[in-house]
Design an enzyme around this catalytic site. Structure first.
Site, PDB file in Angstrom:
ATOM      1  N   THR A   1       0.746   2.081   4.920  1.00  0.00           N
ATOM      2  CA  THR A   1      -0.435   2.190   4.067  1.00  0.00           C
ATOM      3  C   THR A   1      -1.642   2.624   4.888  1.00  0.00           C
ATOM      4  O   THR A   1      -1.734   2.358   6.079  1.00  0.00           O
ATOM      5  CB  THR A   1      -0.762   0.844   3.383  1.00  0.00           C
ATOM      6  OG1 THR A   1      -0.968  -0.170   4.376  1.00  0.00           O
ATOM      7  CG2 THR A   1       0.348   0.424   2.437  1.00  0.00           C
TER       8      THR A   1
ATOM      9  N   ASN B   1      -5.763   2.230   4.819  1.00  0.00           N
ATOM     10  CA  ASN B   1      -6.755   1.328   4.239  1.00  0.00           C
ATOM     11  C   ASN B   1      -8.129   1.978   4.201  1.00  0.00           C
ATOM     12  O   ASN B   1      -8.534   2.655   5.154  1.00  0.00           O
ATOM     13  CB  ASN B   1      -6.838   0.028   5.057  1.00  0.00           C
ATOM     14  CG  ASN B   1      -5.591  -0.816   4.893  1.00  0.00           C
ATOM     15  OD1 ASN B   1      -4.504  -0.404   5.292  1.00  0.00           O
ATOM     16  ND2 ASN B   1      -5.744  -1.979   4.305  1.00  0.00           N
TER      17      ASN B   1
ATOM     18  N   GLU C   1      -5.495  -0.625  -0.399  1.00  0.00           N
ATOM     19  CA  GLU C   1      -4.417  -0.138   0.454  1.00  0.00           C
ATOM     20  C   GLU C   1      -3.714   1.016  -0.244  1.00  0.00           C
ATOM     21  O   GLU C   1      -3.235   0.872  -1.365  1.00  0.00           O
ATOM     22  CB  GLU C   1      -3.432  -1.260   0.763  1.00  0.00           C
ATOM     23  CG  GLU C   1      -4.061  -2.439   1.498  1.00  0.00           C
ATOM     24  CD  GLU C   1      -3.064  -3.557   1.746  1.00  0.00           C
ATOM     25  OE1 GLU C   1      -2.171  -3.394   2.599  1.00  0.00           O
ATOM     26  OE2 GLU C   1      -3.185  -4.591   1.070  1.00  0.00           O
TER      27      GLU C   1
END
Length: 226
Positions: free
Chosen positions: A44, A46, A147
Protein backbone atom coordinates in the site's frame (compact mmCIF):
# COMPACT_ATOMS: atom_id res chain seq x y z
CA UNK A 1 -15.78 -17.53 2.69
CA UNK A 2 -19.43 -17.71 1.57
CA UNK A 3 -20.00 -14.02 2.30
CA UNK A 4 -17.01 -13.01 0.16
CA UNK A 5 -18.16 -15.28 -2.70
CA UNK A 6 -21.61 -13.65 -2.66
CA UNK A 7 -20.33 -10.08 -2.93
CA UNK A 8 -21.09 -8.51 -6.34
CA UNK A 9 -18.00 -7.87 -8.43
CA UNK A 10 -19.43 -4.91 -10.36
CA UNK A 11 -20.81 -1.89 -8.50
CA UNK A 12 -22.91 1.00 -9.83
CA UNK A 13 -24.40 1.38 -13.31
CA UNK A 14 -22.59 1.37 -16.63
CA UNK A 15 -23.19 5.11 -17.18
CA UNK A 16 -20.29 6.17 -14.96
CA UNK A 17 -19.71 7.73 -11.53
CA UNK A 18 -22.66 9.30 -9.71
CA UNK A 19 -22.66 12.20 -7.19
CA UNK A 20 -20.97 12.78 -4.81
CA UNK A 21 -18.25 11.17 -6.90
CA UNK A 22 -15.68 11.78 -8.16
CA UNK A 23 -13.81 12.93 -5.05
CA UNK A 24 -10.26 14.25 -5.22
CA UNK A 25 -7.31 13.76 -2.94
CA UNK A 26 -3.61 14.39 -3.46
CA UNK A 27 -0.36 14.43 -1.57
CA UNK A 28 3.08 12.90 -1.29
CA UNK A 29 3.41 9.18 -0.63
CA UNK A 30 4.59 8.60 2.93
CA UNK A 31 5.72 5.50 4.80
CA UNK A 32 2.87 3.73 6.57
CA UNK A 33 2.60 0.92 9.08
CA UNK A 34 4.80 -1.43 7.02
CA UNK A 35 2.22 -4.23 7.02
CA UNK A 36 0.99 -4.20 3.43
CA UNK A 37 3.80 -6.12 1.81
CA UNK A 38 5.20 -7.93 4.85
CA UNK A 39 2.03 -9.37 6.39
CA UNK A 40 -0.62 -9.14 3.69
CA UNK A 41 1.31 -9.47 0.44
CA UNK A 42 -0.65 -6.41 -0.71
CA UNK A 43 1.61 -3.33 -0.81
CA UNK A 44 0.00 0.00 0.00
CA UNK A 45 0.92 3.62 -0.54
CA UNK A 46 -0.08 5.97 2.25
CA UNK A 47 -1.23 9.57 1.98
CA UNK A 48 -1.66 11.93 4.91
CA UNK A 49 -5.32 12.49 5.85
CA UNK A 50 -5.51 16.24 5.32
CA UNK A 51 -9.00 17.63 5.92
CA UNK A 52 -7.87 21.09 4.82
CA UNK A 53 -6.84 19.84 1.37
CA UNK A 54 -9.73 17.35 1.05
CA UNK A 55 -12.64 18.64 3.18
CA UNK A 56 -14.91 15.76 2.14
CA UNK A 57 -12.77 13.27 4.06
CA UNK A 58 -13.90 14.65 7.43
CA UNK A 59 -17.39 13.20 6.94
CA UNK A 60 -16.48 10.32 4.61
CA UNK A 61 -17.64 6.93 5.76
CA UNK A 62 -14.76 4.73 6.92
CA UNK A 63 -14.33 1.84 4.55
CA UNK A 64 -13.05 0.79 1.15
CA UNK A 65 -13.25 2.89 -2.01
CA UNK A 66 -12.13 2.47 -5.61
CA UNK A 67 -11.02 4.70 -8.47
CA UNK A 68 -7.77 5.84 -10.04
CA UNK A 69 -4.36 6.93 -8.80
CA UNK A 70 -1.87 8.91 -10.82
CA UNK A 71 1.81 9.00 -9.93
CA UNK A 72 4.60 11.30 -11.02
CA UNK A 73 7.43 8.82 -10.66
CA UNK A 74 11.01 10.12 -10.64
CA UNK A 75 13.13 9.59 -13.76
CA UNK A 76 15.21 7.03 -11.88
CA UNK A 77 12.24 4.78 -11.08
CA UNK A 78 12.22 1.65 -13.31
CA UNK A 79 8.49 1.92 -14.01
CA UNK A 80 8.94 5.51 -15.20
CA UNK A 81 11.60 4.48 -17.71
CA UNK A 82 9.54 1.52 -18.92
CA UNK A 83 6.45 3.68 -19.33
CA UNK A 84 8.28 6.25 -21.45
CA UNK A 85 9.90 3.61 -23.67
CA UNK A 86 6.52 1.95 -24.22
CA UNK A 87 4.71 5.20 -24.95
CA UNK A 88 7.40 6.83 -27.06
CA UNK A 89 5.36 6.29 -30.22
CA UNK A 90 1.89 6.19 -28.65
CA UNK A 91 1.25 7.91 -25.30
CA UNK A 92 -1.92 5.86 -24.80
CA UNK A 93 -0.44 2.49 -25.64
CA UNK A 94 -1.53 -0.32 -23.28
CA UNK A 95 1.00 -2.14 -21.16
CA UNK A 96 0.90 -5.16 -23.48
CA UNK A 97 1.96 -3.09 -26.49
CA UNK A 98 5.48 -3.63 -27.84
CA UNK A 99 7.97 -0.75 -27.59
CA UNK A 100 7.59 1.87 -30.30
CA UNK A 101 9.98 1.55 -33.25
CA UNK A 102 13.09 3.67 -33.41
CA UNK A 103 12.60 7.04 -35.13
CA UNK A 104 13.39 7.07 -38.86
CA UNK A 105 16.78 8.24 -40.08
CA UNK A 106 17.27 11.68 -41.59
CA UNK A 107 17.22 10.05 -45.05
CA UNK A 108 13.64 8.87 -44.61
CA UNK A 109 11.72 11.64 -46.38
CA UNK A 110 8.34 10.02 -45.63
CA UNK A 111 8.53 11.08 -41.98
CA UNK A 112 9.78 14.64 -42.36
CA UNK A 113 6.45 16.32 -41.55
CA UNK A 114 6.42 17.97 -38.10
CA UNK A 115 2.82 16.77 -37.64
CA UNK A 116 4.07 13.17 -37.44
CA UNK A 117 5.93 13.88 -34.18
CA UNK A 118 4.10 12.22 -31.24
CA UNK A 119 3.29 14.35 -28.23
CA UNK A 120 5.52 13.52 -25.24
CA UNK A 121 3.89 11.32 -22.62
CA UNK A 122 2.76 12.97 -19.42
CA UNK A 123 4.98 12.52 -16.39
CA UNK A 124 1.79 11.39 -14.62
CA UNK A 125 0.87 7.73 -15.02
CA UNK A 126 -2.69 6.56 -14.26
CA UNK A 127 -3.46 3.27 -12.52
CA UNK A 128 -6.66 1.69 -11.14
CA UNK A 129 -6.65 1.53 -7.37
CA UNK A 130 -8.55 0.43 -4.29
CA UNK A 131 -8.13 2.28 -1.00
CA UNK A 132 -9.20 2.20 2.62
CA UNK A 133 -10.01 5.22 4.75
CA UNK A 134 -10.36 4.61 8.46
CA UNK A 135 -8.83 2.98 11.50
CA UNK A 136 -8.53 -0.64 10.30
CA UNK A 137 -10.26 -2.40 13.23
CA UNK A 138 -8.23 -5.59 12.74
CA UNK A 139 -5.05 -3.69 13.65
CA UNK A 140 -6.81 -1.29 16.06
CA UNK A 141 -5.16 1.82 14.64
CA UNK A 142 -5.53 4.94 16.75
CA UNK A 143 -4.95 7.31 13.81
CA UNK A 144 -7.21 7.53 10.77
CA UNK A 145 -5.27 6.69 7.64
CA UNK A 146 -5.69 6.58 3.87
CA UNK A 147 -4.04 3.47 2.45
CA UNK A 148 -3.96 3.00 -1.33
CA UNK A 149 -3.33 -0.28 -3.11
CA UNK A 150 -2.44 0.51 -6.71
CA UNK A 151 -3.48 -2.37 -8.98
CA UNK A 152 -0.12 -2.69 -10.66
CA UNK A 153 3.04 -4.59 -9.78
CA UNK A 154 5.81 -2.04 -9.36
CA UNK A 155 9.50 -2.84 -9.72
CA UNK A 156 10.44 -0.57 -6.80
CA UNK A 157 8.93 1.54 -4.00
CA UNK A 158 7.92 5.14 -4.71
CA UNK A 159 8.05 6.96 -1.38
CA UNK A 160 7.97 10.77 -1.70
CA UNK A 161 6.37 10.59 -5.17
CA UNK A 162 3.43 12.95 -5.80
CA UNK A 163 0.13 11.05 -6.01
CA UNK A 164 -3.36 12.10 -7.04
CA UNK A 165 -6.49 10.09 -6.33
CA UNK A 166 -9.80 10.28 -8.13
CA UNK A 167 -12.26 8.31 -6.02
CA UNK A 168 -15.22 7.04 -8.02
CA UNK A 169 -17.19 4.83 -5.65
CA UNK A 170 -17.62 3.11 -2.31
CA UNK A 171 -17.06 -0.64 -1.98
CA UNK A 172 -17.89 -1.52 1.64
CA UNK A 173 -17.65 -0.38 5.25
CA UNK A 174 -14.57 -1.26 7.26
CA UNK A 175 -14.86 -4.32 9.49
CA UNK A 176 -12.94 -6.46 11.91
CA UNK A 177 -11.80 -10.00 11.06
CA UNK A 178 -11.30 -13.20 13.04
CA UNK A 179 -7.96 -13.87 11.33
CA UNK A 180 -5.32 -12.42 9.02
CA UNK A 181 -6.35 -14.90 6.32
CA UNK A 182 -9.93 -13.62 6.42
CA UNK A 183 -8.69 -10.05 6.03
CA UNK A 184 -6.54 -10.99 3.00
CA UNK A 185 -9.46 -12.80 1.35
CA UNK A 186 -11.69 -9.75 1.71
CA UNK A 187 -9.01 -7.39 0.39
CA UNK A 188 -8.54 -9.58 -2.68
CA UNK A 189 -12.29 -9.41 -3.30
CA UNK A 190 -12.08 -5.62 -2.97
CA UNK A 191 -9.37 -5.59 -5.65
CA UNK A 192 -11.48 -7.70 -7.99
CA UNK A 193 -14.50 -5.45 -7.41
CA UNK A 194 -12.38 -2.42 -8.33
CA UNK A 195 -10.95 -4.06 -11.46
CA UNK A 196 -14.30 -5.20 -12.80
CA UNK A 197 -16.19 -2.04 -11.86
CA UNK A 198 -13.60 0.16 -13.58
CA UNK A 199 -13.31 -2.03 -16.69
CA UNK A 200 -16.19 -0.24 -18.45
CA UNK A 201 -15.86 2.61 -20.99
CA UNK A 202 -17.69 5.22 -18.88
CA UNK A 203 -15.49 4.34 -15.90
CA UNK A 204 -12.17 4.45 -17.79
CA UNK A 205 -10.36 7.79 -18.29
CA UNK A 206 -9.95 9.05 -21.84
CA UNK A 207 -6.32 9.70 -20.97
CA UNK A 208 -5.75 5.95 -20.67
CA UNK A 209 -4.28 3.83 -17.92
CA UNK A 210 -0.90 2.14 -17.79
CA UNK A 211 -2.42 -1.33 -17.99
CA UNK A 212 -5.04 -0.63 -20.63
CA UNK A 213 -6.54 1.69 -23.26
CA UNK A 214 -8.50 4.88 -22.80
CA UNK A 215 -12.25 5.17 -22.31
CA UNK A 216 -14.88 7.88 -21.95
CA UNK A 217 -14.36 9.28 -18.45
CA UNK A 218 -12.68 12.68 -18.07
CA UNK A 219 -9.56 12.04 -16.02
CA UNK A 220 -7.69 15.18 -17.12
CA UNK A 221 -7.17 16.32 -13.51
CA UNK A 222 -5.06 13.23 -12.92
CA UNK A 223 -2.49 14.21 -15.53
CA UNK A 224 -2.63 18.01 -15.62
CA UNK A 225 0.72 19.72 -15.33
CA UNK A 226 1.18 22.39 -12.67
Amino acid sequence: MAAEAERPRILYGDAGPEPPYPLRMEGTVISGFGRGSKELGIPTANLPVDEAAAPWIATAKSGVYFGYASLALPDTHPDHAQHHRRHRGNPRAPASAPPAPLPPSSNDTAAESPSSEPEPPSRWQIYPMVMSIGYNPFYKNSVRSAEVHVLHKFAADFYDAPMRLLILGFVREERDYPSLDALVVDINVDCEVARQSLARPAWTPRQGVVDGPGGEFDGSWLVREE
